[in-house]
Design an enzyme around this catalytic site. Structure first.
Site, PDB file in Angstrom:
ATOM      1  N   SER A  57     -27.393 -25.366 -24.349  1.00 44.02           N
ATOM      2  CA  SER A  57     -27.485 -26.629 -25.357  1.00 44.02           C
ATOM      3  C   SER A  57     -28.974 -26.703 -25.585  1.00 44.02           C
ATOM      4  O   SER A  57     -29.487 -25.845 -26.373  1.00 44.02           O
ATOM      5  CB  SER A  57     -27.106 -27.753 -24.475  1.00 44.02           C
ATOM      6  N   ARG A 124     -24.373 -43.169 -23.598  1.00 48.20           N
ATOM      7  CA  ARG A 124     -24.054 -42.081 -22.899  1.00 48.20           C
ATOM      8  C   ARG A 124     -22.544 -41.820 -23.122  1.00 48.20           C
ATOM      9  O   ARG A 124     -22.284 -40.590 -23.079  1.00 48.20           O
ATOM     10  CB  ARG A 124     -24.436 -42.408 -21.301  1.00 48.20           C
ATOM     11  N   ASP A 218     -15.691 -25.374 -27.250  1.00 51.79           N
ATOM     12  CA  ASP A 218     -17.035 -26.463 -27.537  1.00 51.79           C
ATOM     13  C   ASP A 218     -16.900 -26.675 -29.013  1.00 51.79           C
ATOM     14  O   ASP A 218     -17.150 -25.852 -30.049  1.00 51.79           O
ATOM     15  CB  ASP A 218     -18.078 -25.332 -27.395  1.00 51.79           C
ATOM     16  N   HIS A 251     -18.135 -28.338 -24.447  1.00 53.84           N
ATOM     17  CA  HIS A 251     -19.517 -27.999 -24.373  1.00 53.84           C
ATOM     18  C   HIS A 251     -19.903 -27.859 -22.792  1.00 53.84           C
ATOM     19  O   HIS A 251     -20.864 -27.163 -22.672  1.00 53.84           O
ATOM     20  CB  HIS A 251     -20.410 -29.363 -24.967  1.00 53.84           C
ATOM     21  N   ASP A 252     -19.321 -28.578 -22.041  1.00 51.81           N
ATOM     22  CA  ASP A 252     -19.679 -28.552 -20.508  1.00 51.81           C
ATOM     23  C   ASP A 252     -19.360 -27.303 -19.828  1.00 51.81           C
ATOM     24  O   ASP A 252     -19.694 -27.162 -18.786  1.00 51.81           O
ATOM     25  CB  ASP A 252     -18.868 -29.658 -19.821  1.00 51.81           C
TER      26      ASP A 252
END
Length: 276
Positions: A57, A124, A218, A251-252
């Site tokens: 990232s 968040r 992602d 994405h994680d």
């Protein structure tokens, strides 16, 4: 990381001239500035060359900066789940997260005494959605409704809502709102080809072998963005290796499924002389 509230100078740091927090008087910074600060550190430590620079990232953006801006100082780089420049959709998501903080009345244009809890928690939560995927959220939460709430209770929550609420407010206790804003801004500004006409021109200085990983689900930094960089390096006959990892974690994935790519990473480091 420059701009963060952990371990380096950022808007939460004390300005030695005023004796107060920098807050919004802190300058807007870029990922390139972060890497320049890291270079100052390794120079101070007497380190002439890094065996490898690895990151995912925003960390991947930093690895790209090392490879293109300071090619003589690294022996290899590993870039995971990143982008040569965030898309309009990614910038839009970050913009909404920033609005959440700006619209919190306790933010006070950055001059708050206590973290603006509601705004930062919402920011968040918005950001966290971009780290996930529909498949991962469905697998973990589905459409399950909280057992504590009645199905038709107006303020009742689905489990995914409860998760985002918890994740958002736990973040408030460990991160500074202004730092969040500055880092999100640096992400949006990132462009590996800043000042260049093409990706090929940007990657022309590269000397070290590069290994790229992208993840199928992602959607924040999709595989096509990584593949554009790989193609540019291949056009230049630069040493580059690319792996597309099948994953439903969005994405994680680079944080949650490292066992899928660790063997390829190990082989790459051994091959480039950085594995010892």
């Amino acid at each position: 990381m420059l701009g963060s509230c952990y371990g380096s100078t950022g808007p939460a740091s004390i300005n030695p001239r005023s004796g107060k927090r920098y807050n919004l008087s802190f300058p807007v910074i870029t990922v390139r500035d972060m890497v320049r600060a890291q270079l100052l550190l390794i120079d101070h430590l007497g380190i002439e060359k890094l065996l490898t620079v690895l990151g995912g990232s925003m960390g991947g953006m930093q690895a790209l900066e090392w490879a293109t801006q300071f090619p003589e100082r690294i022996a290899s780089a590993v870039v995971l789940a990143t982008s040569p420049q965030p898309s309009a959709q990614t910038i839009a998501m970050n913009a909404i997260a920033r609005w959440a903080i700006f619209n919190d009345p306790t933010w006070k244009k950055g001059e708050y005494r206590k973290n603006p809890r509601d705004g930062l928690a919402l920011a968040r939560g918005i950001g966290h959605i971009t780290f996930l995927s529909d498949a991962s959220m469905t697998a973990k939460f589905g459409r399950r409704f909280s057992a504590k709430d009645g199905l038709f209770d107006f303020f009742g929550q689905f489990e995914i809502e409860r998760y985002l609420f918890y994740n958002g407010f736990s973040f408030v206790d460990r991160f500074d709102a202004n730092s969040f804003l500055y880092l999100a801004k640096a992400l949006d500004l990132y462009d590996v080809a800043w000042g260049c006409e093409t990706l090929e021109e940007a990657f022309a200085p590269v000397k070290a072998p590069l290994q790229f990983f992208a993840f199928t689900s992602d959607w924040l930094y999709p595989p096509c963005q990584t593949e554009a960089m790989v193609k540019a390096l291949e056009n230049l006959d630069k040493p580059v290796e690319y792996h597309l990892i099948e994953s439903s974690y969005g994405h994680d994935a680079f944080l949650l499924e490292h066992e899928k790519f660790a063997p390829m990473l190990r082989t790459f480091l051994e091959k480039t002389g950085a594995g010892g």
